[in-house]
Design a protein around this motif. Structure first.
Motif, short mmCIF file in Angstrom:
data_model
loop_
_atom_site.label_atom_id
_atom_site.label_comp_id
_atom_site.label_asym_id
_atom_site.label_seq_id
_atom_site.Cartn_x
_atom_site.Cartn_y
_atom_site.Cartn_z
N ARG A 31 24.20 -22.08 -2.17
CA ARG A 31 23.97 -21.81 -0.75
C ARG A 31 24.20 -20.33 -0.44
O ARG A 31 23.39 -19.70 0.24
CB ARG A 31 24.86 -22.69 0.11
N THR A 32 25.26 -19.76 -0.97
CA THR A 32 25.51 -18.33 -0.74
C THR A 32 24.40 -17.48 -1.34
O THR A 32 23.89 -16.56 -0.70
CB THR A 32 26.87 -17.92 -1.34
N ALA A 33 24.01 -17.79 -2.56
CA ALA A 33 22.94 -17.03 -3.22
C ALA A 33 21.64 -17.15 -2.43
O ALA A 33 20.93 -16.15 -2.23
CB ALA A 33 22.75 -17.52 -4.65
N TYR A 34 21.34 -18.34 -1.95
CA TYR A 34 20.09 -18.54 -1.21
C TYR A 34 20.11 -17.78 0.11
O TYR A 34 19.13 -17.14 0.49
CB TYR A 34 19.83 -20.03 -0.95
N TYR A 35 21.23 -17.83 0.83
CA TYR A 35 21.32 -17.11 2.10
C TYR A 35 21.18 -15.61 1.91
O TYR A 35 20.65 -14.92 2.76
CB TYR A 35 22.64 -17.41 2.80
N LEU A 36 21.65 -15.11 0.78
CA LEU A 36 21.55 -13.67 0.53
C LEU A 36 20.17 -13.26 0.00
O LEU A 36 19.69 -12.18 0.29
CB LEU A 36 22.64 -13.22 -0.45
N LEU A 37 19.54 -14.14 -0.78
CA LEU A 37 18.30 -13.78 -1.45
C LEU A 37 17.04 -14.36 -0.79
O LEU A 37 15.94 -13.86 -1.01
CB LEU A 37 18.35 -14.20 -2.92
N HIS A 38 17.18 -15.43 -0.04
CA HIS A 38 16.06 -16.09 0.66
C HIS A 38 14.91 -16.47 -0.26
O HIS A 38 13.75 -16.41 0.14
CB HIS A 38 15.53 -15.22 1.80
N ASN A 39 15.22 -16.81 -1.46
CA ASN A 39 14.20 -17.22 -2.41
C ASN A 39 14.83 -18.24 -3.34
O ASN A 39 15.86 -17.95 -3.97
CB ASN A 39 13.69 -16.00 -3.17
N GLU A 40 14.22 -19.41 -3.43
CA GLU A 40 14.81 -20.50 -4.20
C GLU A 40 15.02 -20.14 -5.67
O GLU A 40 16.08 -20.38 -6.23
CB GLU A 40 13.94 -21.75 -4.07
N GLN A 41 14.00 -19.55 -6.28
CA GLN A 41 14.10 -19.24 -7.71
C GLN A 41 15.16 -18.17 -7.97
O GLN A 41 15.96 -18.31 -8.89
CB GLN A 41 12.75 -18.78 -8.25
N ASP A 42 15.18 -17.13 -7.15
CA ASP A 42 16.20 -16.09 -7.31
C ASP A 42 17.60 -16.66 -7.07
O ASP A 42 18.55 -16.30 -7.77
CB ASP A 42 15.94 -14.93 -6.35
N ALA A 43 17.71 -17.53 -6.08
CA ALA A 43 19.01 -18.15 -5.79
C ALA A 43 19.46 -19.03 -6.96
O ALA A 43 20.65 -19.03 -7.31
CB ALA A 43 18.93 -18.97 -4.51
N MET A 44 18.54 -19.75 -7.56
CA MET A 44 18.90 -20.58 -8.71
C MET A 44 19.34 -19.70 -9.88
O MET A 44 20.33 -20.02 -10.56
CB MET A 44 17.72 -21.48 -9.10
N ASP A 45 18.63 -18.62 -10.11
CA ASP A 45 19.01 -17.69 -11.18
C ASP A 45 20.39 -17.08 -10.93
O ASP A 45 21.23 -17.04 -11.83
CB ASP A 45 17.98 -16.56 -11.31
N ALA A 46 20.61 -16.62 -9.70
CA ALA A 46 21.90 -16.02 -9.35
C ALA A 46 23.02 -17.05 -9.45
O ALA A 46 24.12 -16.75 -9.93
CB ALA A 46 21.84 -15.41 -7.95
N SER A 47 22.74 -18.28 -9.01
CA SER A 47 23.75 -19.35 -9.09
C SER A 47 24.12 -19.63 -10.53
O SER A 47 25.30 -19.78 -10.86
CB SER A 47 23.22 -20.63 -8.46
N GLN A 48 23.11 -19.73 -11.38
CA GLN A 48 23.37 -20.00 -12.79
C GLN A 48 24.20 -18.88 -13.41
O GLN A 48 25.17 -19.13 -14.12
CB GLN A 48 22.06 -20.17 -13.55
N GLU A 49 23.83 -17.65 -13.10
CA GLU A 49 24.58 -16.51 -13.62
C GLU A 49 26.03 -16.52 -13.11
O GLU A 49 26.97 -16.26 -13.87
CB GLU A 49 23.89 -15.21 -13.22
N ALA A 50 26.20 -16.86 -11.84
CA ALA A 50 27.55 -16.93 -11.26
C ALA A 50 28.37 -18.04 -11.91
O ALA A 50 29.55 -17.84 -12.24
CB ALA A 50 27.47 -17.14 -9.75
N LEU A 51 27.77 -19.20 -12.12
CA LEU A 51 28.50 -20.31 -12.74
C LEU A 51 28.89 -19.98 -14.18
O LEU A 51 29.99 -20.33 -14.62
CB LEU A 51 27.67 -21.60 -12.67
N ASN A 77 28.41 -10.65 -5.39
CA ASN A 77 28.11 -9.47 -6.20
C ASN A 77 26.86 -9.67 -7.05
O ASN A 77 26.03 -8.77 -7.17
CB ASN A 77 29.31 -9.10 -7.08
N ILE A 78 26.72 -10.84 -7.64
CA ILE A 78 25.54 -11.12 -8.46
C ILE A 78 24.28 -11.12 -7.60
O ILE A 78 23.26 -10.54 -7.97
CB ILE A 78 25.72 -12.44 -9.23
N ALA A 79 24.36 -11.77 -6.43
CA ALA A 79 23.19 -11.83 -5.55
C ALA A 79 22.79 -10.44 -5.05
O ALA A 79 21.61 -10.11 -5.00
CB ALA A 79 23.47 -12.76 -4.37
#
Length: 182
Positions: A31-51, A77-79
């Motif tokens: 949710r944080t990644a998506y709110y910052l990036l506004h793109n599902e694929q980028d948010a999924m990538d950032a989430s995976q990297e964060a996890l 920071n990742i986003a």
């Protein structure tokens, strides 16, 4: 957010506890990644990297800080890094409307435009202002939690939020006058 015992077990090497911990925080991270990036694929990538970073750095977490702010600092920071590297894109799927007789179509269209314009205005904010707006208004963080997450002094967070609200108000002044974008 997460039981302290689960965190300690994960830090002690309990693989199941670590997996459970990552599953519990995954929606918040996304949710944080998506709110910052506004793109599902980028948010999924950032989430995976964060996890992955949380997985590898779990032993560096100290109970001096809240676990959720430690996690949010990582994902934010990742986003932000990802946002700097890529140009934002907008998914067509995000803007589809369902029209049927039960809905006030005019109201839905105006709401969709308003939401789109608000997202666009937030995207135009400087990175540091955007991050505090997302954490405060979309993630419902307190000022202290934002300061801890972004490693900023509390007064800086307050200042960024004040300036961001001013900038958003200026960018969205047509809505205050009852107008919509054309």
């Amino acid at each position: 957010m997460v039981e302290p015992g689960l965190i300690r077990s994960a830090q002690a090497g309990d693989r199941e506890a670590l997996i459970t911990l990552l599953r519990e925080i995954e929606p918040y991270v996304y949710r944080t990644a998506y709110y910052l990036l506004h793109n599902e694929q980028d948010a999924m990538d950032a989430s995976q990297e964060a996890l992955i970073r949380i997985y590898t750095k779990i032993n560096s977490y100290e109970e001096k800080a809240q676990f959720k702010t430690w996690v949010q600092r990582i994902v934010t920071n990742i986003a932000i890094d990802k946002f700097r590297r890529t140009k934002p894109t907008v998914s067509i799927d995000e803007h589809s409307l369902v029209f049927n007789g039960e809905h006030n179509v005019e109201k839905e269209v105006l709401s969709a435009y308003a939401a789109q314009d608000i997202r666009a205005a937030i995207d135009r904010l400087p990175e540091h202002h955007r991050a505090v707006v997302v954490l405060r208004y979309l993630q419902d963080f307190s000022y202290n939690e934002i300061a801890e997450s972004l490693n900023l002094p509390l007064n800086t967070v307050k200042s960024y939020l004040f300036r961001a609200r001013q900038q958003l108000q200026t960018m969205l002044q047509d809505y205050e006058k009852g107008g919509v974008r054309g």
